[in-house]
Design an enzyme around this catalytic site. Structure first.
Site, PDB file in Angstrom:
ATOM      1  N   ASP A   7      58.086  -9.898  -2.116  1.00 53.39           N
ATOM      2  CA  ASP A   7      59.075 -10.961  -2.316  1.00 53.39           C
ATOM      3  C   ASP A   7      58.494 -11.901  -3.367  1.00 53.39           C
ATOM      4  OD1 ASP A   7      57.201 -12.507  -1.001  1.00 53.39           O
ATOM      5  OD2 ASP A   7      58.531 -13.154   0.617  1.00 53.39           O
ATOM      6  N   CYS A  64      53.931 -10.185   0.688  1.00 57.48           N
ATOM      7  CA  CYS A  64      54.758 -11.395   0.770  1.00 57.48           C
ATOM      8  C   CYS A  64      53.796 -12.576   0.808  1.00 57.48           C
ATOM      9  CB  CYS A  64      55.725 -11.348   1.953  1.00 57.48           C
ATOM     10  SG  CYS A  64      54.978 -11.286   3.594  1.00 57.48           S
ATOM     11  N   THR A  66      52.399 -14.420   3.270  1.00 58.13           N
ATOM     12  CA  THR A  66      51.302 -14.229   4.225  1.00 58.13           C
ATOM     13  C   THR A  66      51.022 -12.766   4.536  1.00 58.13           C
ATOM     14  OG1 THR A  66      52.866 -14.301   6.053  1.00 58.13           O
ATOM     15  CG2 THR A  66      51.839 -16.396   5.415  1.00 58.13           C
ATOM     16  N   HIS A  97      40.231   4.056  10.647  1.00 61.96           N
ATOM     17  CA  HIS A  97      40.573   4.134  12.071  1.00 61.96           C
ATOM     18  C   HIS A  97      42.068   4.280  12.323  1.00 61.96           C
ATOM     19  CE1 HIS A  97      36.660   2.223  13.874  1.00 61.96           C
ATOM     20  NE2 HIS A  97      36.420   3.234  13.049  1.00 61.96           N
ATOM     21  N   HIS A 132      40.235   8.888  16.780  1.00 56.50           N
ATOM     22  CA  HIS A 132      41.236   8.001  16.173  1.00 56.50           C
ATOM     23  C   HIS A 132      42.578   8.717  16.043  1.00 56.50           C
ATOM     24  CE1 HIS A 132      38.111   5.097  15.597  1.00 56.50           C
ATOM     25  NE2 HIS A 132      37.373   6.016  14.997  1.00 56.50           N
TER      26      HIS A 132
HETATM   27  C1  RB5 Z   1      58.592 -16.840   1.879  1.00 60.68           C
HETATM   28  O1  RB5 Z   1      58.582 -18.218   1.685  1.00 60.68           O
HETATM   29  C2  RB5 Z   1      57.622 -16.444   2.985  1.00 60.68           C
HETATM   30  O2  RB5 Z   1      58.164 -16.793   4.218  1.00 60.68           O
HETATM   31  C3  RB5 Z   1      57.322 -14.969   2.918  1.00 60.68           C
HETATM   32  O3  RB5 Z   1      56.764 -14.675   1.689  1.00 60.68           O
HETATM   33  C4  RB5 Z   1      56.338 -14.434   3.944  1.00 60.68           C
HETATM   34  O4  RB5 Z   1      55.176 -15.196   3.981  1.00 60.68           O
HETATM   35  C5  RB5 Z   1      56.884 -14.164   5.276  1.00 60.68           C
HETATM   36  O5  RB5 Z   1      56.198 -13.689   6.182  1.00 60.68           O
END
Ligand code: RB5
Length: 151
Positions: A7, A64, A66, A97, A132
């Site tokens: 994203d 993304c 996080t 694993h 595993h």
């Molecule tokens: C977008 O702002 C953010 O929520 C997305 O990139 C991600 O971190 C979601 O888990």
């Protein structure tokens, strides 16, 4: 063939990873997003997970902000073992694993050099199989049972 997507929160790190894959001569298809406009990570996570799940790509990489949202989405798809990793050790273990077929990274969490090292470790590490594999078989059996039970 590796499919990759992000994203807006993962766009810069995705470009860094694409550069690494190109340097290593690894075939890669970018499924978006292609600019910094705000988009919804499920739309792009699903594109990659669907391709790997259906077997038209060997591996996937998702980024993304996080990595959390992308991992939640990808792990909804049959046969997907998406691993959210934050360092080289986790990326290595994700293959050794867990035989993760999708690596998930956080563009707002990991610096470019670490991301490069993590992707390289994930690609270069062999799945250890043995005990595993038996654990992955249990996950596959759970997935099958849950699909049968689903309303
Ligand atoms: C977008 O702002 C953010 O929520 C997305 O990139 C991600 O971190 C979601 O888990």
């Amino acid at each position: 063939m590796i499919v990759i997507a992000s994203d807006h929160g993962g766009l810069n790190l995705k470009d860094e990873i694409k550069a690494l894959l190109s340097e290593r001569g690894v075939a890669c298809e970018d499924l978006g997003t292609n600019n910094g406009d705000s988009v919804d990570y499920p739309d792009f996570g699903a594109k990659v997970a669907q391709r790997v799940s259906q077997g038209s790509a060997d591996l996937g990489i998702l980024v993304c902000g996080t990595g959390i949202g992308m991992s939640i989405v990808a792990n909804k798809f049959p046969g997907i073992r998406a691993a959210l990793a934050t360092d080289v050790f986790m990326a290595t273990m994700a293959k050794e694993h867990n035989n993760a077929n999708i690596l998930v990274l956080g563009g707002r969490v990991i610096d470019p050099a670490t991301a490069r090292a993590m992707v390289a470790a994930w690609l270069d590490t062999e799945f250890a199989a043995g005990r595993h594999q038996a654990r992955l078989d249990k996950i596959a059996a759970l997935e099958k049972d849950l699909r049968v039970q689903a309303p």
